[in-house]
Design a protein around this motif. Structure first.
Motif, PDB file in Angstrom:
ATOM      1  N   UNK A 118      37.580  10.734 -39.528  1.00 38.94           N
ATOM      2  CA  UNK A 118      36.519  10.817 -39.256  1.00 38.94           C
ATOM      3  C   UNK A 118      35.801   9.659 -39.561  1.00 38.94           C
ATOM      4  N   UNK A 119      36.016   8.445 -40.356  1.00 39.72           N
ATOM      5  CA  UNK A 119      34.856   6.987 -39.948  1.00 39.72           C
ATOM      6  C   UNK A 119      35.027   6.491 -38.288  1.00 39.72           C
ATOM      7  N   UNK A 120      36.191   6.897 -38.234  1.00 41.75           N
ATOM      8  CA  UNK A 120      37.008   6.038 -36.364  1.00 41.75           C
ATOM      9  C   UNK A 120      35.663   7.034 -35.437  1.00 41.75           C
TER      10      UNK A 120
ATOM     11  N   UNK B 124      31.156   7.329 -32.010  1.00 48.50           N
ATOM     12  CA  UNK B 124      29.529   8.361 -32.079  1.00 48.50           C
ATOM     13  C   UNK B 124      29.300   6.813 -31.996  1.00 48.50           C
ATOM     14  N   UNK B 125      28.734   6.317 -33.226  1.00 51.23           N
ATOM     15  CA  UNK B 125      27.778   4.833 -33.714  1.00 51.23           C
ATOM     16  C   UNK B 125      27.579   4.310 -32.256  1.00 51.23           C
ATOM     17  N   UNK B 126      28.807   3.688 -31.433  1.00 45.86           N
ATOM     18  CA  UNK B 126      29.010   2.756 -30.371  1.00 45.86           C
ATOM     19  C   UNK B 126      27.904   3.479 -29.209  1.00 45.86           C
TER      20      UNK B 126
ATOM     21  N   UNK C   6      24.413   4.265 -24.775  1.00 42.84           N
ATOM     22  CA  UNK C   6      22.538   4.735 -24.648  1.00 42.84           C
ATOM     23  C   UNK C   6      22.092   4.266 -24.502  1.00 42.84           C
ATOM     24  N   UNK C   7      20.917   3.753 -26.316  1.00 36.21           N
ATOM     25  CA  UNK C   7      20.067   3.686 -26.394  1.00 36.21           C
ATOM     26  C   UNK C   7      19.369   1.878 -25.624  1.00 36.21           C
ATOM     27  N   UNK C   8      20.718   1.261 -25.682  1.00 37.63           N
ATOM     28  CA  UNK C   8      20.566   0.180 -25.467  1.00 37.63           C
ATOM     29  C   UNK C   8      20.876   0.488 -23.217  1.00 37.63           C
ATOM     30  N   UNK C   9      21.279   1.495 -22.772  1.00 34.07           N
ATOM     31  CA  UNK C   9      20.550   1.439 -21.371  1.00 34.07           C
ATOM     32  C   UNK C   9      19.014   1.364 -20.964  1.00 34.07           C
TER      33      UNK C   9
END
Length: 145
Positions: free
Chosen positions: A107-109, A114-116, A121-124
């Motif tokens: 789950x942490x992975x 998902x965070x990455x 996506x936000x950076x793009x």
């Protein structure tokens, strides 16, 4: 998500917790000084008129030594039985804990991935110099006959 193996169910965990709660709390691991004092007074009162002080001192030393060795033996036996019980409970819980750790790691992975993805996506989207490209390609065949 991986399916939980049939090694330990939530009922099994609850049973282990109940057994842990039933373990003695260790509050009775004290010397009963009132009983020892009463027995020593009876010993001295029974020996005083007929024996000399050295014999009484030797009897007191023998009584105290035997009482302390008996108390230590009982505490050691109780300690061993509690330790055996805890080892058995650990043996029953170990597979469940390993499974839970593996699921937690998975789950942490996933959260890190998902965070990455969200950060990317936000950076793009937030970079004005980055050309925007629609991720869904338009269907050119639509509407033509």
């Amino acid at each position: 998500m991986k399916l939980r193996p049939r090694i330990m169910t939530s009922l099994g965990v609850r049973l282990v917790i109940r057994r842990l709660q039933r373990l003695p709390a260790g509050q009775d691991n004290v010397i009963d000084s009132e009983r020892v004092g009463r027995e020593l007074r009876d010993l001295i009162a029974g020996m005083a008129p007929e024996h000399i002080d050295e014999e009484i001192y030797a009897a007191i030393d023998q009584y105290v030594d035997s009482y302390v060795s008996q108390f230590r033996r009982e505490m050691y036996e109780r300690y061993n039985s509690d330790l055996i019980e805890l080892d058995l409970l650990e043996t029953r819980l170990r597979p469940y804990l390993e499974w839970a750790d593996e699921v937690n790691s998975d789950e942490r992975s996933r959260v890190e991935h998902m965070n990455g993805a969200v950060t990317h996506a936000l950076d793009r989207v937030s970079d004005p110099d980055q050309p925007y490209r629609d991720p869904i390609r338009p269907n050119h065949n639509r509407g033509t006959t």
